[in-house]
Each structure stands twice: as structure tokens, then as C-alpha cells.
Motif scaffolding. Structure first.
Motif: not given
Length: 307
Positions: A209-210, A213, A215-216
Motif C-alpha cells: 500500500e505504501s 501512496s 509518499s517517501s
């Protein structure tokens, strides 16, 4: 952004490099195939047809195969972004700094994302856009495709299984070519099936899921995959995407943590360098297959529809 990226007058020295190598790129495509939603799957199978066995796997190498042809030499610079950072001490990707002329993998993904769903284009043009996306989403997961140092590692000579190669080629295919015969019976589909199982119920299941997303550790989440694509396809869109930049930064971070961390003279395919980095390569291949599926699912089904 519906205008196709045009031919370039100058081809960078890095135009001779190849993204994950055939096996790596095919595996990205085969992983993605197992996560496609119905409309995305229908488009992929219809568009690619029997020429590519109705699959992103065989089609994933096309962009490398044509780049040496006169009609496609302009595409060579689209396979990477030269991050002018200070790896391995400091890693970063800045689109305004590293893609100032608008001709790099970040803008290419935006361009072909728009084109693949542009119904005013011919079936052939949309198929080409799909094949470029298939390949570039794979390329952006290769750490040395998002790094300027030593021309993405191309000018750094290293050893792999007793043979001389360069650091870029080692990451593209050298370590993969050692992995596949003994672990996956030299089969990209076997490798893909294993990675898919890890995503669905194995060691990647809590991480997947990450991966989508946007994002990091270096880029706070600003937009979901859905939001990124909707913003791009808006009539007044500026062609800028967040997710591919985040993915590039994710890959680029490996240039500081591990890619350049080796002892000169050691064989990088028979030492701890290999055992340390081959799991990272497998993860990067899995990530990009999963991300490619998410990208196409949003384009054709309106949502990622992923576990």
C-alpha cells in the motif's frame, strides 16, 4: 499534454544504457498483469494483441529495442533523469534542476499517460504510449536511472562473476542474471509469480500500500495515484506529476545507502554486495510492477483496485 515528445538533436552519453535488462523489464510487466482491473486488462490485451502475447511482459522491452533505430533515437534521454546530487553523500531528485529541458523520464511518463487514454489518437499511437509507460515505469525503479554520478554508473568499472562490466550494467542485468538461473529456472514468469505471491500474502503484503501512496521519507504525501492522474488529465493541467517524482526519489535514495558502497577490486556478484543488494532489486521490480498496475487501473477503471 497530447503532443508527442519530438526528436532530439543531441543524444546523451547515457543513451547506450538499458533499464533492468530484458528479464527485469519483463518481470515488471508480468507482475502488473496480475493486478490489472477489468477495463485496464481489456485495453492492455486488445492493444498489445498477439504480437506481444496480449501481455505487458513481452511488450516491456520494446522501448529498449527501438532506441537504437534512427526513428527513435530521440527517445534515449527519456529512459532516465540525471539527478545532479552528491551521491553517495547526499541524494535527491529535483525536477526543475534535473529535467530543466523537459526531456527526461518524469516528463515522459506524464506525456505517455496522457496519450494512452487519448481516443483521438490511432490504435497504433496508443499502443506505443502503453509500451513506453510499461518500460519507463520499470526504468524509474532502477537506482542508476535516477542518478548523474559517473553517467549513472556507466563509467565505473566493476567485476561480476569474474568478468568486467560497469556498475550500471551490474544493476541492470548482472546481478539479475545470476539470480534467475538458480532461483527461478531462468524464467521471468516464475520470478513474477513469486513476487506477486509476496505482495498478496507474503513479505511485501504489509508494504504494498505504501508503494502507491506517493509518499517517501523525502517527499510528504501530497497526492494519491488517483489524484495525480486526475490532475494531469484536467484540461488545464500543466503536465506535472507527483507520483513518478516520489518513485524516482525512492530509487535514488538507494544510491546513497547501498549502490556505491563496495570495495574496489571485489567481485560484486560473488561477494556480500550481491547478497545485500539482490533483495533490494527484487523489491524494486515488485514495486514497479505494482505501481504500473495501479497507474493503468486508475486510467481505465478510475481506481487502483489493489489489495
Amino acid at each position: 499534454m497530447k503532443v508527442e515528445l519530438v526528436a532530439l538533436g543531441v543524444v546523451s552519453i547515457a543513451s547506450g544504457v538499458y533499464g533492468w535488462g530484458a528479464s527485469g523489464h519483463q518481470t515488471v510487466g508480468y507482475v502488473a498483469m496480475q493486478f490489472l482491473s477489468p477495463k485496464a486488462l481489456e485495453f492492455v490485451q486488445t492493444s498489445l494483441g498477439s504480437t506481444y502475447s496480449h501481455s505487458l511482459g513481452p511488450a516491456a522491452t520494446w522501448a529498449d529495442e527501438v532506441r537504437s533505430q534512427a526513428a527513435y533515437t530521440w527517445s534515449s534521454v527519456l529512459h532516465y533523469v540525471d539527478a545532479e546530487d552528491d551521491a553517495p553523500d547526499s541524494c535527491s531528485v529535483d525536477e526543475s534542476r534535473d529535467c530543466a529541458d523537459g526531456r527526461c523520464i518524469l516528463t515522459a511518463i506524464a506525456n505517455y499517460t496522457s496519450r494512452v487514454v487519448d481516443t483521438s489518437l490511432s490504435d497504433t499511437e496508443r499502443q506505443e504510449a502503453l509500451k513506453f509507460l510499461d518500460h519507463f515505469v520499470g526504468d524509474i525503479g532502477q537506482p542508476l536511472h535516477v542518478e548523474a554520478r559517473a553517467v549513472g554508473g556507466n563509467t565505473i568499472s566493476v567485476q561480476c562473476n569474474g568478468a568486467t562490466t560497469n556498475l550500471h550494467a551490474l544493476w541492470d542485468s548482472g546481478m539479475i542474471n545470476r539470480l534467475l538461473p538458480g532461483t527461478y529456472n531462468s524464467s521471468a514468469t516464475n520470478w513474477a509469480n513469486t513476487l506477486v505471491n509476496r505482495i498478496k500474502s507474503g513479505s511485501y503484503s504489509s508494504l504494498a500500500e505504501s508503494w502507491i501512496s506517493c509518499s517517501s521519507t523525502t517527499e510528504p504525501a501530497r497526492r494519491s495515484v488517483e489524484g495525480d492522474i486526475l490532475a494531469l488529465l484536467h484540461p488545464r493541467a500543466d503536465g506535472t506529476l507527483v507520483c513518478p517524482l516520489v518513485w524516482a526519489r525512492d530509487s535514488n535514495s538507494l544510491d546513497c545507502s547501498t549502490v556505491f558502497d563496495y570495495t574496489i577490486g571485489e567481485d560484486l556478484c560473488t561477494s556480500s554486495y550481491y547478497t545485500r543488494n539482490i533483495p533490494l532489486i527484487e523489491t524494486q521490480i515488485a514495486k514497479q510492477g505494482f505501481r504500473l498496475a495501479a497507474w493503468l487501473n486508475v486510467l481505465f477503471d478510475g481506481a487502483t483496485n489493489l489489495p
